[in-house]
Design an enzyme around this catalytic site. Structure first.
Site, mmCIF file in Angstrom:
data_model
loop_
_atom_site.group_PDB
_atom_site.id
_atom_site.type_symbol
_atom_site.label_atom_id
_atom_site.label_comp_id
_atom_site.label_asym_id
_atom_site.label_seq_id
_atom_site.Cartn_x
_atom_site.Cartn_y
_atom_site.Cartn_z
ATOM 1 N N TRP A 322 0.847 -1.206 0.000
ATOM 2 C CA TRP A 322 0.000 0.000 0.000
ATOM 3 C C TRP A 322 0.881 1.253 0.000
ATOM 4 O O TRP A 322 0.560 2.243 -0.642
ATOM 5 C CB TRP A 322 -0.894 -0.007 1.251
ATOM 6 N N HIS A 323 2.009 1.157 0.732
ATOM 7 C CA HIS A 323 2.873 2.331 0.849
ATOM 8 C C HIS A 323 3.588 2.660 -0.461
ATOM 9 O O HIS A 323 3.870 3.830 -0.727
ATOM 10 C CB HIS A 323 3.896 2.137 1.969
ATOM 11 N N GLY A 324 3.879 1.661 -1.230
ATOM 12 C CA GLY A 324 4.554 1.974 -2.491
ATOM 13 C C GLY A 324 4.867 0.740 -3.304
ATOM 14 O O GLY A 324 4.985 -0.367 -2.772
ATOM 15 N N PHE A 468 2.122 8.257 -1.217
ATOM 16 C CA PHE A 468 1.363 7.006 -1.103
ATOM 17 C C PHE A 468 -0.097 7.207 -1.505
ATOM 18 O O PHE A 468 -0.883 6.328 -1.496
ATOM 19 C CB PHE A 468 1.447 6.458 0.322
#
Lengths: 468, 327
Positions: A322-324, A468
């Site tokens: 999800w963060h990257g 993000f």
């Protein structure tokens, strides 16, 4: 538009004053227009992506609620999720997927013919997509009535204080507030201003100052020694907290000023006693999102142990992703899953062998959790796996030479002194409550303003979580 | 209706108890801090770029020899060791657009005939103003505003707030000027005192050997410089090419262009070129492959002093230690 910019200062004053001056029935429109302007400040055309998500989820919510047939209900939910995830897949994950396909194809001697997309990641995409998805989930589970007012629903997704970096709100919490008539309140205004001030201080004085040292070490890891590499990873732990928690404070403060309550996103995470405790305190809106819409539907901890551990692993790997779109984030998530699994598996043994050290236990736990979290942040901060490895290798090269150029990360002693000074100020500045004597609040605001002007770093730098 | 009235009284309370005292206090504190900060810190250190910009605009020293250029000028020319009355106007990170600005300001000073000493970078002629903090104090002055171009911000008009984000820079320069902790300073010159370790210097050489170098010639800047030289025949323009480490020349693809350009400059009767770029200095004299350290600066100033003596009227003070004490 960045919260830490002059533009936002004017935007906030104009938007908030206008909010209280116009009748309640037009406020949704004002906030929606303000939010659109706020978002379009980054890249105007990406407002179309938001519009797409809003329309899909708005109609999905109504269709899900009106549908009696469970199968058809599910189809509408899946359609909504697919379109939301589809947007994420195209804009955030496609090129990552493509790169890895190329690597795999090359190793097999085959050519990858998938085209590379030359697009910029829309700012805060994961945040508003997840917020939109939480709405359809809640309607599907019957915990939330669908929103019939398209404008209010759009505002639920686009409300400018939390549009680009959360907190990721739930419809039950925010939609009723958007319908409610708001009145100016002294309490809300003072509390809101205090939160904005402390958020700006965390970002502009602490996080941006630490970034100078951290960026210098990560940018030229070859010329670092163990001391500077160690300091850089510790500083990054504080930097990312102050950066993100600072954003959340400003978001909550701007909303609070108008009378809207946003959820708490951070609760002193580095005082956590365990990794699971850390996740109850860090980015709470995201961890509860994963808990409610992924971990629990997978069975949570009410399943055989191996499934429980599997569920944890899935949740944390996806949280990393999800963060990257980078393997470093996946490793970061996996590390946290490994910490939790290790804690679960060894719980009984640890309880038997750990001696009781009284009050020291608390502090030892804090240091231990901070160390584990900080180690994982190395992967989060690194641009790639090799860089993370280099940082770790530097720390464990035990090069403690008193080379001041290296220890100061080539930024000089003044920067080093200011770095420690900013951390110290962050720890010691007392945060007033609105109920206290107004003069205390005024002095606090004056002090923070002067500190931001004098110690703040030059230029409005983006918040880390915007990507993000 | 009751809620509405409560809201109005609440907003009045907020304005009277928070906003008004806040504005009064912030404005008062900012005004006091601004006064002392500008007086003591911003313009309080001769090695700060902001001081140099202000000095060239507001002060006239008829016998002063000015040294101009980028960080290579700032960290190399020690005025007291070279001329009787000199000042180093070199600014870290700046390029030829800033040099032209300084030369134009210098040439505005009526009755001045002292030579101008300009560090010439072998990278050629390029644009870079360096750090904005050097120009904020004088940003209301039209030539400075033009120099800033798109980097000019309206915030520069607001006292105190205009320095936001730059306080550190000014304070650093001030500390260096007063305490000489990490840098040696002398009339605008500022030289790194910390010596580069041999291992790190080897690393820098390796990087330099891989780097590609091209002499760049921005025609507008070249024309501007030529114009300044031609319209001030009473002033001698001495271009000095300070030493580079030998590794610097490795990836240099068009050194001939640089030499041609310097030859074209020399065609002006009021121009002299002193080329020390390939002087054989040992590694221990360099901070990096493009900049000398203090030891190197002392050694170089001894050599340069002799070359400059042909163009100077008076002997300088004895600042540079003799060769027996330098090493």
């Amino acid at each position: 538009m960045l919260f830490n910019s002059i533009e936002f200062l004017f935007f906030f004053i104009v938007a908030t004053t206008a909010f209280f001056l116009i009748p309640h029935k037009y406020r949704w429109f004002l906030l929606l227009a303000a939010s659109s302007y706020f978002y379009m400040f980054f890249k105007p055309v990406y407002i179309l992506i938001l519009a797409f998500t809003i329309f899909i989820d708005y109609f999905a919510g109504i269709l899900i609620e009106n549908e009696q047939d469970k199968k058809r209900k599910k189809i509408f939910l899946i359609a909504s999720i697919v379109s939301n995830i589809g947007v994420l897949a195209i804009f955030k994950y496609y090129n990552f997927f493509n790169e890895n396909v190329s690597l795999l194809a090359n190793s097999l001697g085959v050519e990858n013919k998938l085209p590379v997309l030359e697009i910029l990641l829309p700012i805060g995409l994961s945040f508003h997509t997840f917020q939109a998805m939480s709405y359809t989930f809640e309607v599907y589970y019957g915990r939330q009535k669908s929103e019939k007012h398209l404008g209010i629903y759009a505002l639920y997704v686009m409300f400018y204080p939390q549009l680009v970096a959360g907190p990721i709100e739930r419809p039950q919490h925010i939609l009723p507030q958007l319908h409610q008539k708001k009145y100016f309140s002294y309490e809300n205004a003072v509390t809101g201003l205090n939160w904005i001030a402390i958020g700006l201080f965390k970002k502009m004085v602490v996080a941006d100052r630490l970034a100078v040292y951290v960026n210098s070490v990560y940018g030229d890891i070859e010329s670092a020694n163990s001391i500077s590499a160690f300091l850089a990873v510790c500083f990054f732990s504080i930097q990312i907290y102050c950066d993100f928690a600072g954003y959340s404070d400003i978001a909550r403060g701007t909303a609070k000023f108008m009378g809207y309550d946003l959820m708490i996103n951070f609760n002193r995470p580095y005082s956590a006693q365990s990794i699971s405790d850390f996740w109850n305190r860090w980015h709470i809106s995201l961890s509860t999102w994963f808990r409610d819409y992924l971990y629990i539907p997978l069975g949570g901890s009410w399943v055989p142990k191996w499934k429980w551990l599997r569920n944890l692993t899935i949740v944390f790997i996806l949280s990393g992703l999800w963060h990257g779109a980078n393997w470093t984030f996946i490793i970061w998530g996996t590390l946290h899953a490994a910490y939790l699994i290790f804690a679960i598996v060894t719980k009984d043994v640890r309880e038997k062998i750990t001696p009781s050290l009284g009050i020291f236990n608390k502090y030892l736990n804090q240091v231990f959790v901070f160390s584990l979290v900080t180690f994982a942040w190395i992967f989060f901060r690194a641009e790639n796996f090799e860089q993370a490895n280099q940082v770790i290798a530097k720390i464990f090269s035990f090069d403690f030479s008193l080379n001041f150029a290296k220890i100061f990360a080539h930024q000089g002693p003044v920067n080093m002194a200011l770095t420690f000074c900013s951390i110290l100020l962050w720890v010691v500045i007392p945060f007033p409550k609105y109920k206290e004597n107004p003069s205390r609040n005024v002095l606090f605001l004056v002090l923070i303003t002067i500190l931001i002007i004098t110690l703040g770093k030059n230029g409005a730098t983006e918040f880390i979580y915007f990507q993000f | 209706m009751e809620q509405q009235n409560l809201s109005i009284s609440s907003s009045k309370k907020f304005l009277a108890r928070i906003v008004l005292p806040f504005v009064i206090l912030v404005v008062t504190i900012a005004a006091i801090l601004n006064y002392y900060f500008e007086k003591k810190i911003v313009l309080g250190s001769a090695n700060a770029g902001v001081y140099k910009v202000n000095r060239i605009i507001t002060e006239t020293h008829l016998n002063e020899v000015g040294f101009f250029g980028s960080s290579r000028a700032e960290g190399t020319f020690l005025p007291d060791s070279l001329v009787k009355d000199g000042f180093n106007y070199g600014i870290f990170g700046s390029q030829d657009d800033v040099i032209c600005f300084f030369l134009k300001e210098e040439c505005k000073k009526l009755g001045k005939t002292a030579p101008l000493i300009i560090n010439f970078d072998l990278d050629g002629l390029d644009y870079s103003i360096g750090d904005q903090s050097n120009y904020i104090y004088n940003s209301g002055y039209q030539p400075v505003k033009s120099l800033l171009g798109s980097e000019y911000k309206n915030i520069f008009r607001i006292p105190f707030v205009k320095y936001s984000g730059y306080f550190e820079m000014y304070t650093k320069a001030y500390i260096n000027d007063k305490l000489n902790l990490t840098r040696y300073t002398n009339k605008g010159a500022s030289v790194e005192k910390i010596e580069t370790s041999a291992a790190y210097f080897e690393e820098l050489i390796t990087r330099q050997l891989k780097a590609e170098r091209v002499f760049k010639n921005e025609p507008k800047l070249a024309a501007e410089l030529e114009q300044i030289i031609k319209s001030n025949p009473q002033r001698k323009f001495i271009f000095v090419i300070t030493p580079y480490h030998e590794s610097f020349f490795n990836g240099y693809s068009n050194i001939q262009d640089a030499e041609n350009y310097l030859a074209s400059l020399k065609k002006n009767t009021n121009v002299a070129v002193l080329d020390f770029s390939r002087i054989n200095f040992p590694n221990e004299y360099f901070y990096d492959t493009r900049h000398l350290n203090l030891k190197g600066a002392f050694a170089f100033n001894r050599i340069l002093k002799d070359s400059l003596s042909n163009y100077m009227d008076n002997e300088p003070k004895q600042l540079v230690p003799d060769s027996t004490t330098v090493n």
